[in-house]
Enzyme design. Structure first.
Site, PDB file in Angstrom:
ATOM      1  N   PRO A   1       8.394 -25.265 -42.500  1.00 46.04           N
ATOM      2  CA  PRO A   1       7.874 -26.527 -43.043  1.00 46.04           C
ATOM      3  C   PRO A   1       9.003 -27.483 -43.412  1.00 46.04           C
ATOM      4  O   PRO A   1       9.105 -27.935 -44.547  1.00 46.04           O
ATOM      5  CB  PRO A   1       7.070 -26.070 -44.264  1.00 46.04           C
ATOM      6  CG  PRO A   1       7.758 -24.815 -44.722  1.00 46.04           C
ATOM      7  CD  PRO A   1       8.322 -24.163 -43.477  1.00 46.04           C
ATOM      8  N   CYS A   2       9.847 -27.771 -42.462  1.00 45.93           N
ATOM      9  CA  CYS A   2      11.013 -28.614 -42.741  1.00 45.93           C
ATOM     10  C   CYS A   2      10.585 -30.007 -43.193  1.00 45.93           C
ATOM     11  O   CYS A   2      11.374 -30.740 -43.770  1.00 45.93           O
ATOM     12  CB  CYS A   2      11.902 -28.675 -41.511  1.00 45.93           C
ATOM     13  SG  CYS A   2      10.982 -28.720 -39.964  1.00 45.93           S
ATOM     14  N   HIS A   3       9.326 -30.363 -42.981  1.00 46.47           N
ATOM     15  CA  HIS A   3       8.871 -31.690 -43.411  1.00 46.47           C
ATOM     16  C   HIS A   3       8.802 -31.763 -44.939  1.00 46.47           C
ATOM     17  O   HIS A   3       8.675 -32.839 -45.514  1.00 46.47           O
ATOM     18  CB  HIS A   3       7.512 -31.991 -42.790  1.00 46.47           C
ATOM     19  CG  HIS A   3       6.435 -31.044 -43.173  1.00 46.47           C
ATOM     20  ND1 HIS A   3       6.115 -29.913 -42.444  1.00 46.47           N
ATOM     21  CD2 HIS A   3       5.604 -31.053 -44.238  1.00 46.47           C
ATOM     22  CE1 HIS A   3       5.121 -29.287 -43.066  1.00 46.47           C
ATOM     23  NE2 HIS A   3       4.798 -29.951 -44.157  1.00 46.47           N
TER      24      HIS A   3
END
Length: 108
Positions: free
Chosen positions: A59-61
């Site tokens: 979930p790099c966002h």
DNA sequence: AAATTGACGGTTA
DNA sequence: GTAACCGCCAATT
């Protein structure tokens, strides 16, 4: 055996932390770096994200910089955060005041 | 081998 | 509260 590059040891650690970020929360690169045990490796965290393969479901966002802004050339990150219920300020920065993950609380 | 770049952080002005 | 500068570490040119 030869000492492994910092990537081999730091990248996986970053991935583990990022995967532990709760829904609707955001964390700064420096925050991830600190949980990884390298508070000064903020830049390497960014490099780790860029190199992060989608296979890890990372979930790099949910990872933003200390400005509350998002990565350059990746505008959809902002849309993803809004979809999770994250509120953005007028200038396009995340409301860190409310959405910043309480990392210091976990350090004990 | 040296200089530059990069999904950054923190402090000072 | 915003703007600018310096500092950090590793990879790339």
């Amino acid at each position: 055996m030869p000492d492994k590059s910092t990537r081999e040891e730091f990248f996986p650690e970053v991935y583990e932390i990022v995967k532990q970020i709760p829904f609707g929360k955001v964390l700064t690169y420096g925050g991830v770096a600190r949980l990884a045990g390298r508070p000064q490796y903020s830049r390497m965290v960014g490099q780790a994200m860029f190199n992060a393969p989608a296979d890890l479901h990372l979930p790099c966002h949910r990872v933003v910089n200390h400005k509350g802004g998002i990565a350059p050339n990746w505008p959809e990150q902002k849309e993803l955060l809004i979809e999770e219920g994250v509120t953005f300020k007028k200038n396009g920065c995340v409301d860190m005041k409310k959405h910043r993950w309480n990392t210091e609380l976990l350090l004990e």
